[in-house]
Write an enzyme that holds these catalytic residues in place. Sequence first.
Site, PDB file in Angstrom:
ATOM      1  CD  GLU A 181       9.985  13.086  12.274  1.00 30.37           C
ATOM      2  OE1 GLU A 181      10.849  12.621  11.521  1.00 30.37           O
ATOM      3  OE2 GLU A 181       8.996  12.435  12.667  1.00 30.37           O
ATOM      4  CE  LYS A 235      -1.707   2.776   2.947  1.00 34.94           C
ATOM      5  NZ  LYS A 235      -1.796   4.021   2.127  1.00 34.94           N
ATOM      6  CB  CYS A 262      12.986   9.110   8.507  1.00 32.30           C
ATOM      7  SG  CYS A 262      11.304   8.773   7.981  1.00 32.30           S
ATOM      8  CD  GLU A 314      13.629   4.478   8.266  1.00 29.10           C
ATOM      9  OE1 GLU A 314      13.428   5.673   7.952  1.00 29.10           O
ATOM     10  OE2 GLU A 314      14.303   3.694   7.585  1.00 29.10           O
TER      11      GLU A 314
END
Length: 538
Positions: free
Chosen positions: A407, A202, A309, A275
């Site tokens: 973040e 997906k 990331c 992750e």
Amino acid sequence: MTDSQALAAALGTNPLAAAPAGARTAADVVTPEVVAQLTRDVVGSGRTANHTPLTGEKLADLPESTPEDVATAFDRARAAQPVWAAVPVRRRAAILLRFHDLVLERQAEVLDLIQLETGKARLHAHEEIQAVAIAARHYGRKAASYLKPKRRTGAIPTLTKVTELRQPRGVVGQIAPWNYPFELSIGDALPAFVSGNAVVMKPDTETALTALWARDLLVEAGLPAEVFQVVLGEGPVVGPEIVKHADYVSFTGSTRTGREVAQGAAARLIGVSLELGGKNAMLVLEDADVEKAAAGAVRACFSSAGQLCISIERLYVHASIADDFVARFAARTKAMRLGASLAYGADMGSLAGERQLENVKRHVEEAVAKGATLVAGGVARPDIGPLFFEPTILDGVEAPMAVCTEETFGPVVSLYRFTDEDEVVAQANATPYGLNSSVWTKDAKRGHAVAARLRTGTVNINEGYAPAYGSVQAPMGGMKESGLGRRHGSEGILKYTEAQTVAHQRLIPMAPSFGMDDEKYAAFMSTSLKALKVLRFR
């Protein structure tokens, strides 16, 4: 003209100007024929659409998958997987090597798609080409070695013959993110395929064309089409269905969603690799090459507009060189060219979505309102495109400013000064995340010593993120709330397999024999175990 533009102009640079326009447009690249070709095998009974962040216009109408469609995709993959697993590993690996060549030969096609779907600069899009090619080459060459049966010492040496096999898990469910739609879709799927699994993927709907192009090319390289199924739809609808049907789940995304994926996998007792987020730190020690560190910080902080990331969001600079470093870093940042063209030349592209833009604005505006100083950037650039934002440097950031701990996932970095090495290592580690970090020093021994103290899955010395990520024989992943498991290297392929031990007992049984009663057998085995220790058997 903003203050940052004026300063950059005074330095004789081209301040944040749009890069030269490319000749191709979205309509040239995403034609009805292309869309029909790429979506022909998507299992979906509804309709959805994706858009380009460069202009906001619709790129394509796409199939949308229901929960029933997801179940159908898994049924198809599960029927095809045993036949695929029976193909010798070297033949499976050869497909990856053909795919490697096709990617490099036809990279212009997917570079256009990556740019259109993510808004990133073309050079940053090319990082995905590099990463996928390296992974395809590595697993194409090394898969047979990673997966080959391995002899192990048996319970009774020579009499117990033991072999460790690696069996594919079955059907891997993969949930891929929008920020690196080529590398974090197909790059993660390659080791799953070569180890004998089928995959139901997906991708994010807004970047689905890139993932579908990758699938099309892999099928052209020789992968059976039924082994690679793609479903599209909203994450809260399709994501749980992936977890519900998969034999193993690979997920890249936010820590919040990662927890939900892990909980769903745990309920079914299936494996998962995650992750997740990061608040990555770069440490510039007092003996660093200031010019190289400033140039490296631009790459580390603003590649893909910071939507990476492993990019740097916290920059710690030794007080003795801080003024020099900040001046050089700021000048380079203010001179960056923003561009929306399908061509090389821009230093940074667009943010990928309205949510990202709003988060960046919130972090910057709140920090400035609470006393932080804008060293560079800090404003949106709708004159270039609806989601462009200048690369931004903040000084004087302190808790409880959101940008200090949350973040940002955008082109924003916070500066901090330090004088003590132990103190800065503690500050770098003072986060729930642990994905990537960077250390700059001329002393290699010192750099390695500091790196070993940082609680992150990867550490780069004298670079931001690329060396560790590109070294695919070594594992890559996060500590703490940055994830579970690893991609790359042996861990990146063995996670897609189940270890199976086959033990063949020969000549005598593992039980009393040759007329021995239980007591004599126990004494015989005790003596044998002592002897094996003396003989240094492992």
